[in-house]
Write a protein that holds these residues in place. Structure first.
Motif, short mmCIF file in Angstrom:
data_model
loop_
_atom_site.label_atom_id
_atom_site.label_comp_id
_atom_site.label_asym_id
_atom_site.label_seq_id
_atom_site.Cartn_x
_atom_site.Cartn_y
_atom_site.Cartn_z
N LEU A 215 41.50 24.50 115.25
CA LEU A 215 41.25 25.81 114.65
C LEU A 215 39.96 25.73 113.86
CD1 LEU A 215 41.99 28.71 113.95
CD2 LEU A 215 43.43 27.84 112.10
N TRP A 216 38.94 26.42 114.35
CA TRP A 216 37.63 26.44 113.69
C TRP A 216 37.36 27.85 113.17
CZ3 TRP A 216 33.27 23.06 116.21
CH2 TRP A 216 33.71 21.72 116.24
N LEU A 217 37.17 27.95 111.84
CA LEU A 217 36.92 29.23 111.19
C LEU A 217 35.65 29.21 110.35
CD1 LEU A 217 40.61 29.86 110.12
CD2 LEU A 217 39.28 31.41 111.57
N SER A 218 34.83 28.21 110.50
CA SER A 218 33.66 28.05 109.65
C SER A 218 32.69 29.22 109.77
CB SER A 218 32.93 26.75 109.99
OG SER A 218 32.42 26.79 111.31
N SER A 219 31.92 29.41 108.71
CA SER A 219 30.86 30.44 108.67
C SER A 219 31.42 31.84 108.91
CB SER A 219 29.75 30.12 109.69
OG SER A 219 29.16 28.88 109.42
N ASN A 220 32.49 32.16 108.18
CA ASN A 220 33.02 33.52 108.12
C ASN A 220 33.01 33.97 106.66
OD1 ASN A 220 34.13 34.71 110.79
ND2 ASN A 220 34.77 32.56 110.89
N GLY A 221 33.77 35.00 106.33
CA GLY A 221 33.77 35.52 104.96
C GLY A 221 35.06 35.27 104.22
N LEU A 222 35.82 34.27 104.62
CA LEU A 222 37.12 34.02 104.00
C LEU A 222 36.98 33.55 102.55
CD1 LEU A 222 39.01 32.13 106.86
CD2 LEU A 222 39.06 34.56 106.33
N THR A 223 37.89 34.02 101.70
CA THR A 223 37.97 33.56 100.32
C THR A 223 39.29 32.84 100.05
OG1 THR A 223 38.87 35.69 99.59
CG2 THR A 223 36.48 35.41 99.50
N GLN A 224 40.26 32.99 100.95
CA GLN A 224 41.54 32.32 100.78
C GLN A 224 42.13 31.95 102.13
OE1 GLN A 224 44.18 35.01 98.75
NE2 GLN A 224 43.84 36.68 100.19
N VAL A 225 43.08 31.04 102.08
CA VAL A 225 43.76 30.55 103.29
C VAL A 225 45.23 30.93 103.18
CG1 VAL A 225 44.32 28.52 104.67
CG2 VAL A 225 42.14 28.63 103.43
N PRO A 249 46.00 26.35 99.58
CA PRO A 249 47.45 26.32 99.32
C PRO A 249 48.02 24.92 99.51
CG PRO A 249 47.01 27.27 101.48
CD PRO A 249 45.68 27.09 100.82
N SER A 250 49.07 24.63 98.77
CA SER A 250 49.70 23.31 98.85
C SER A 250 50.29 23.06 100.24
CB SER A 250 50.79 23.19 97.79
OG SER A 250 51.79 24.18 97.97
N GLU A 251 50.55 24.14 100.99
CA GLU A 251 51.11 24.00 102.34
C GLU A 251 50.19 23.24 103.28
OE1 GLU A 251 53.38 27.22 100.41
OE2 GLU A 251 51.26 26.67 100.50
N ILE A 252 48.94 23.04 102.87
CA ILE A 252 48.02 22.26 103.70
C ILE A 252 48.59 20.86 103.93
CG2 ILE A 252 46.63 21.23 101.84
CD1 ILE A 252 45.07 22.90 104.89
N GLY A 253 49.42 20.39 102.99
CA GLY A 253 50.01 19.07 103.12
C GLY A 253 51.07 18.96 104.19
N ARG A 273 47.25 18.10 95.37
CA ARG A 273 47.67 16.71 95.56
C ARG A 273 48.44 16.53 96.86
NH1 ARG A 273 46.70 13.66 91.22
NH2 ARG A 273 46.31 14.70 89.23
N GLU A 274 49.00 17.61 97.37
CA GLU A 274 49.76 17.53 98.62
C GLU A 274 48.90 17.08 99.79
OE1 GLU A 274 52.03 20.13 95.90
OE2 GLU A 274 49.92 19.94 96.46
N ILE A 275 47.59 17.10 99.62
CA ILE A 275 46.70 16.66 100.70
C ILE A 275 46.94 15.20 101.04
CG2 ILE A 275 44.70 15.88 99.35
CD1 ILE A 275 42.95 17.47 101.33
#
Length: 380
Positions: A215-225, A249-253, A273-275
């Motif tokens: 999943l590649w989303l780089s170079s867009n206008g996102l401010t949150q995941v 978000p901690s769900e990234i872990g 820290r969940e990373i």
């Protein structure tokens, strides 16, 4: 060496190609089929141009072209960085479309869709046609597994959401500002490229793409995941770089299979820290954020081999360790983990006193037992 063998394009698993310091005047377009290629060194040759097919190399991170007599437009794009160069190459691929002829790109798109229908092909390439909308006929390609539509002017792609077998979808370098909730229907999707658009928000339905690996989303206008990102249990490569994300978000872990995570060029002030739960992570880019610290628990990830933290206001000691190499930084971070470990102190207490002085009742009180009248003892 003056000539590169076109058969190199058959090395499907090739990740690095070193061809610098030769006398090459051309590079075969077949190299554009090396989908796993990450690094290409072509410095100090006699190249004036490179194949536009290089714009398809989705894993490409480094393309060296220094010391070549490049054409002016190519040299200008190269000086602006890899993203600009890829965009230039994709625009070159659309050279067969004449903008002065109205609808030429749309006609070509319909022709290619018709050819795919007649041949039963499961792959379709509509890249670089400069079309603003996908032909509705595309929804009839029910067996389609791969769709490349980068380098166009698309503002939506809802027609694609009715393709149940689709596994690879490339919509990079378009004019998308949002994703339709219907994207959640693409349950078989494995690779999704949405980089270099104008997307401002990711719908929670993306969390339904449970088989997604890229999943590649780089170079867009996102401010949150969205927190639903944690549902993508099969994800191996996630690119969220070059945006304005301020919170992760901690769900990234929960992305236990993730191997590569790109977060460089955002506005992050902290990393959850969940990373440290990403036990298969190999590459982590955190450059050019606003991080004043990073979780020392990162040092416990056994597979991590690249951790890049340039351009952050980190403590002097951490920056000094980082400047000496990854192993030194790892040792320093582990020392911080050791220092933060809580120590447990134990001791033995013996109460001395005369009989009937209340020693047993005192012990019961100290350990939280209810008061019970005790028979008399005879001291110590």
């Amino acid at each position: 060496m003056r000539v590169v063998c076109a058969q190199l394009g058959a090395l499907a698993n090739l990740k690095r190609l070193d061809l610098d310091n030769n006398k090459l005047t051309a590079v075969p377009s077949s190299l554009g089929r090396l989908e796993q290629l990450e690094v290409i060194w072509l410095d100090h040759n006699n190249l004036k141009s490179i194949p536009s097919e290089f714009g398809r190399l989705r894993h490409l991170r480094i393309l060296g072209l220094n010391g070549n007599p490049l054409q002016r437009n190519l040299a200008s794009a190269y000086s602006l960085g890899l993203n600009a160069l890829i965009a230039h190459l994709n625009s070159q691929r659309s050279s067969t479309v004449n903008d002065t002829t109205p609808g030429r790109g749309n006609r070509l798109a319909k022709v290619r869709i018709q050819q795919a229908m007649e041949s039963g092909s499961n792959s379709l390439d509509l890249s670089g046609l400069r079309i603003r909308k996908l032909p509705r006929e595309i929804s009839q390609l029910r067996r389609l597994r791969t769709l490349h539509a980068s380098g166009n002017r698309l503002t939506d792609f809802i027609e694609v959401c009715d393709l149940p077998l689709l596994e690879t979808l490339d919509l990079s370098f378009n004019n998308l500002t949002s994703l339709p909730p219907e994207i959640g229907r693409l349950r078989n999707l494995k690779h999704l490229w949405l980089n270099n658009n104008n997307i401002l928000q990711i719908p929670p339905e993306v969390g339904s793409l449970v088989h997604l690996r890229t999943l590649w989303l780089s170079s867009n206008g996102l401010t949150q995941v969205p927190t639903q990102i944690g549902n993508l249990a099969d994800l191996e490569s996630l690119d969220l770089s070059k945006m304005s994300i301020s919170y992760l978000p901690s769900e990234i872990g929960d992305l236990k299979r993730l191997q590569r995570l790109d977060l460089d060029g955002n506005s992050l002030t902290s990393i959850p820290r969940e990373i440290s739960k990403l036990t298969n992570l190999r590459i982590l880019f955190l450059d050019y954020n606003s991080l004043s610290s990073i979780p020392v628990e990162l040092s416990s990830i056994p597979t991590l081999r690249t951790l890049s933290i340039n351009g952050n206001p980190l403590p002097v000691a951490l920056r000094a360790a980082y400047s000496q190499g990854y192993d030194v930084m790892l040792t320093y971070m582990r020392s911080l983990v050791a220092e933060s470990t809580d120590e447990v102190y134990e001791t033995k207490v013996v109460l001395l006193g005369e009989g009937r002085a209340g020693k047993t009742c005192l012990v019961d009180s100290l350990i939280g037992r209810p008061f019970v009248r005790q028979p008399a003892t005879h001291g110590a």
